[in-house]
Design a protein around this motif. Structure first.
Motif, PDB file in Angstrom:
ATOM      1  N   ALA A  84       0.821  -1.215   0.000  1.00  0.00           N
ATOM      2  CA  ALA A  84       0.000   0.000   0.000  1.00  0.00           C
ATOM      3  C   ALA A  84       0.851   1.260   0.000  1.00  0.00           C
ATOM      4  N   VAL A  85       2.150   1.109   0.248  1.00  0.00           N
ATOM      5  CA  VAL A  85       3.051   2.267   0.275  1.00  0.00           C
ATOM      6  C   VAL A  85       4.233   1.971  -0.647  1.00  0.00           C
ATOM      7  N   PRO A  86       4.053   2.146  -1.952  1.00  0.00           N
ATOM      8  CA  PRO A  86       5.100   1.779  -2.916  1.00  0.00           C
ATOM      9  C   PRO A  86       6.425   2.486  -2.688  1.00  0.00           C
ATOM     10  N   THR A  87       6.393   3.676  -2.081  1.00  0.00           N
ATOM     11  CA  THR A  87       7.632   4.418  -1.869  1.00  0.00           C
ATOM     12  C   THR A  87       8.430   3.892  -0.688  1.00  0.00           C
ATOM     13  N   LEU A  88       7.844   2.959   0.074  1.00  0.00           N
ATOM     14  CA  LEU A  88       8.543   2.389   1.224  1.00  0.00           C
ATOM     15  C   LEU A  88       9.018   0.984   0.857  1.00  0.00           C
ATOM     16  N   SER A  89      10.298   0.853   0.596  1.00  0.00           N
ATOM     17  CA  SER A  89      10.861  -0.426   0.155  1.00  0.00           C
ATOM     18  C   SER A  89      10.936  -1.409   1.315  1.00  0.00           C
ATOM     19  N   PHE A 112       8.036  11.073   6.078  1.00  0.00           N
ATOM     20  CA  PHE A 112       7.063  12.124   5.813  1.00  0.00           C
ATOM     21  C   PHE A 112       5.835  11.532   5.126  1.00  0.00           C
ATOM     22  N   GLY A 113       4.674  12.031   5.499  1.00  0.00           N
ATOM     23  CA  GLY A 113       3.451  11.576   4.850  1.00  0.00           C
ATOM     24  C   GLY A 113       2.235  12.081   5.592  1.00  0.00           C
ATOM     25  N   PRO A 114       1.073  12.059   4.949  1.00  0.00           N
ATOM     26  CA  PRO A 114      -0.144  12.551   5.599  1.00  0.00           C
ATOM     27  C   PRO A 114      -0.591  11.616   6.710  1.00  0.00           C
ATOM     28  N   PRO A 115      -1.497  12.078   7.567  1.00  0.00           N
ATOM     29  CA  PRO A 115      -2.021  11.207   8.628  1.00  0.00           C
ATOM     30  C   PRO A 115      -2.623   9.935   8.048  1.00  0.00           C
ATOM     31  N   GLY A 116      -2.332   8.806   8.688  1.00  0.00           N
ATOM     32  CA  GLY A 116      -2.895   7.542   8.244  1.00  0.00           C
ATOM     33  C   GLY A 116      -2.139   6.851   7.134  1.00  0.00           C
ATOM     34  N   SER A 117      -0.973   7.370   6.755  1.00  0.00           N
ATOM     35  CA  SER A 117      -0.226   6.772   5.644  1.00  0.00           C
ATOM     36  C   SER A 117       0.645   5.596   6.072  1.00  0.00           C
ATOM     37  N   GLN A 208       4.233  17.222   7.941  1.00  0.00           N
ATOM     38  CA  GLN A 208       4.585  18.397   7.166  1.00  0.00           C
ATOM     39  C   GLN A 208       5.996  18.288   6.613  1.00  0.00           C
ATOM     40  N   PRO A 209       6.216  18.713   5.366  1.00  0.00           N
ATOM     41  CA  PRO A 209       7.575  18.713   4.798  1.00  0.00           C
ATOM     42  C   PRO A 209       8.420  19.804   5.439  1.00  0.00           C
ATOM     43  N   PHE A 210       9.705  19.792   5.125  1.00  0.00           N
ATOM     44  CA  PHE A 210      10.622  20.756   5.716  1.00  0.00           C
ATOM     45  C   PHE A 210      10.171  22.199   5.489  1.00  0.00           C
ATOM     46  N   GLY A 211       9.552  22.453   4.355  1.00  0.00           N
ATOM     47  CA  GLY A 211       9.142  23.811   4.037  1.00  0.00           C
ATOM     48  C   GLY A 211       8.139  24.389   5.014  1.00  0.00           C
ATOM     49  N   GLU A 212       7.452  23.513   5.751  1.00  0.00           N
ATOM     50  CA  GLU A 212       6.451  23.957   6.724  1.00  0.00           C
ATOM     51  C   GLU A 212       7.006  24.007   8.146  1.00  0.00           C
ATOM     52  N   TRP A 213       8.253  23.652   8.333  1.00  0.00           N
ATOM     53  CA  TRP A 213       8.794  23.565   9.694  1.00  0.00           C
ATOM     54  C   TRP A 213       9.071  24.925  10.317  1.00  0.00           C
ATOM     55  N   GLY A 214       8.954  25.983   9.529  1.00  0.00           N
ATOM     56  CA  GLY A 214       9.142  27.313  10.081  1.00  0.00           C
ATOM     57  C   GLY A 214       8.147  27.617  11.179  1.00  0.00           C
ATOM     58  N   ARG A 215       6.989  26.969  11.136  1.00  0.00           N
ATOM     59  CA  ARG A 215       5.977  27.210  12.176  1.00  0.00           C
ATOM     60  C   ARG A 215       6.272  26.424  13.451  1.00  0.00           C
ATOM     61  N   LEU A 216       7.228  25.487  13.392  1.00  0.00           N
ATOM     62  CA  LEU A 216       7.557  24.692  14.575  1.00  0.00           C
ATOM     63  C   LEU A 216       8.594  25.370  15.451  1.00  0.00           C
ATOM     64  N   ILE A 236      15.661   9.418   4.069  1.00  0.00           N
ATOM     65  CA  ILE A 236      14.353  10.060   4.070  1.00  0.00           C
ATOM     66  C   ILE A 236      13.361   9.211   3.274  1.00  0.00           C
ATOM     67  N   PHE A 237      12.213   8.958   3.881  1.00  0.00           N
ATOM     68  CA  PHE A 237      11.135   8.210   3.230  1.00  0.00           C
ATOM     69  C   PHE A 237       9.956   9.146   3.001  1.00  0.00           C
ATOM     70  N   GLU A 238       9.526   9.249   1.753  1.00  0.00           N
ATOM     71  CA  GLU A 238       8.336  10.022   1.406  1.00  0.00           C
ATOM     72  C   GLU A 238       7.172   9.046   1.260  1.00  0.00           C
ATOM     73  N   MET A 239       6.161   9.191   2.130  1.00  0.00           N
ATOM     74  CA  MET A 239       5.033   8.262   2.139  1.00  0.00           C
ATOM     75  C   MET A 239       3.739   9.010   1.812  1.00  0.00           C
ATOM     76  N   ASN A 240       3.777   9.768   0.723  1.00  0.00           N
ATOM     77  CA  ASN A 240       2.624  10.571   0.326  1.00  0.00           C
ATOM     78  C   ASN A 240       1.616   9.726  -0.444  1.00  0.00           C
TER      79      ASN A 240
END
Length: 266
Positions: A84-89, A112-117, A208-216, A236-240
């Motif tokens: 279900a997560v092709p980007t995760l080998s 990285f990935g949305p909730p529930g991924s 959230q990706p790195f670009g959104e970490w400014g709010r953290l 880094i694993f992208e699980m979008n």
């Protein structure tokens, strides 16, 4: 059996207890009876007893480390739906589960990935596999750990609290993106990241990706410094992908709505 040998046998459980050899204390009557029956050499008998003690000691150690790891129940690599997560080998994750070199170098893992991924499931399964392979792991929500570190700072014991976390080969910080933007919170989190840099591994899950970490973090400089330390030695694993929980709920709903009498197969 002579009176002397009988006395020695009577003292044996006490001596094994003093030596902290509970497995030998429990099993020696059966093992020695088998050795007498089959005519084992003394060295074979001693070796068999030692192997049983070591195996049971390893089992107890794993049980202790699994308990302290606080991993979510039931989330193992065996139950992880890699399809279900092709980007995760799966092959890559299984190689990481063996530990060794990457943990020794303090390499980080970022998911990285949305909730529930499936991020939490994958990292919990990896954590359990590492514990079973002899490593020490701690799974925690980032917000909970930050609160503990804040309390330690208020008690003037932050350095000691961070040092105690060094006993874990891998620290799993789940839901990293949910930490509130607060100077006190993000500063202790930054100090933890800096303290483990190039020494001990972190596994971070974030929505959230790195670009959104400014709010953290309260300042761009702290944001850049935190990211730099995390990614310098990292995988880094992208699980979008679509939410695993949403897909599972949809599948259950479809099964529930299907009636084999009114909806026969075509």
């Amino acid at each position: 059996m002579t009176a002397t040998s009988t006395a020695d046998v009577a003292r044996l459980p006490l001596m094994l207890g003093e030596l902290r050899l509970p497995t030998i204390a429990r099993l020696w009557p059966d093992i020695t009876a088998r050795a007498d029956k089959e005519g084992w050499p003394d060295a074979r008998l001693l070796s068999a007893l030692a192997e049983l003690e070591l195996a049971d000691r390893a089992r107890r150690r794993i049980e202790r480390h699994l308990a302290e790891a606080r991993l979510p129940s039931g989330k193992t690599l065996a139950t992880c739906d890699f399809a279900a997560v092709p980007t995760l080998s799966k092959a890559h994750v299984m190689a990481l589960a063996a530990g060794t070199e990457w943990l020794e170098r303090g390499v980080n893992l970022l998911m990285f990935g949305p909730p529930g991924s499936g991020k939490s499931h994958a990292c919990a399964g990896l954590g359990q596999a590492l514990v079973e392979n002899g490593y020490r792991v701690l799974f925690t929500r980032t917000s909970e750990l930050v609160q503990r570190l804040q309390l330690a700072r208020q008690a003037m014991q932050l350095e000691q609290a961070i040092a105690k976390l060094d006993r874990f080969d891998l620290l799993i910080l789940d839901d990293f993106s949910y930490v509130a933007r607060d100077q006190a919170e993000t500063s202790v989190l930054f100090e933890l990241i800096a303290a483990r840099y190039e020494r001990k591994s972190l596994l971070i899950t974030a929505n959230q990706p790195f670009g959104e970490w400014g709010r953290l973090f309260p300042s761009p400089a702290m944001t850049v410094a935190a990211i730099d330390r995390l990614v310098h030695h990292a995988t880094i694993f992208e699980m979008n992908v679509e939410s695993y929980r949403r897909r599972s709920a949809a599948s259950r709903k479809a099964v529930k709505q299907f009636d084999p009498v009114t909806d026969p197969p075509s």
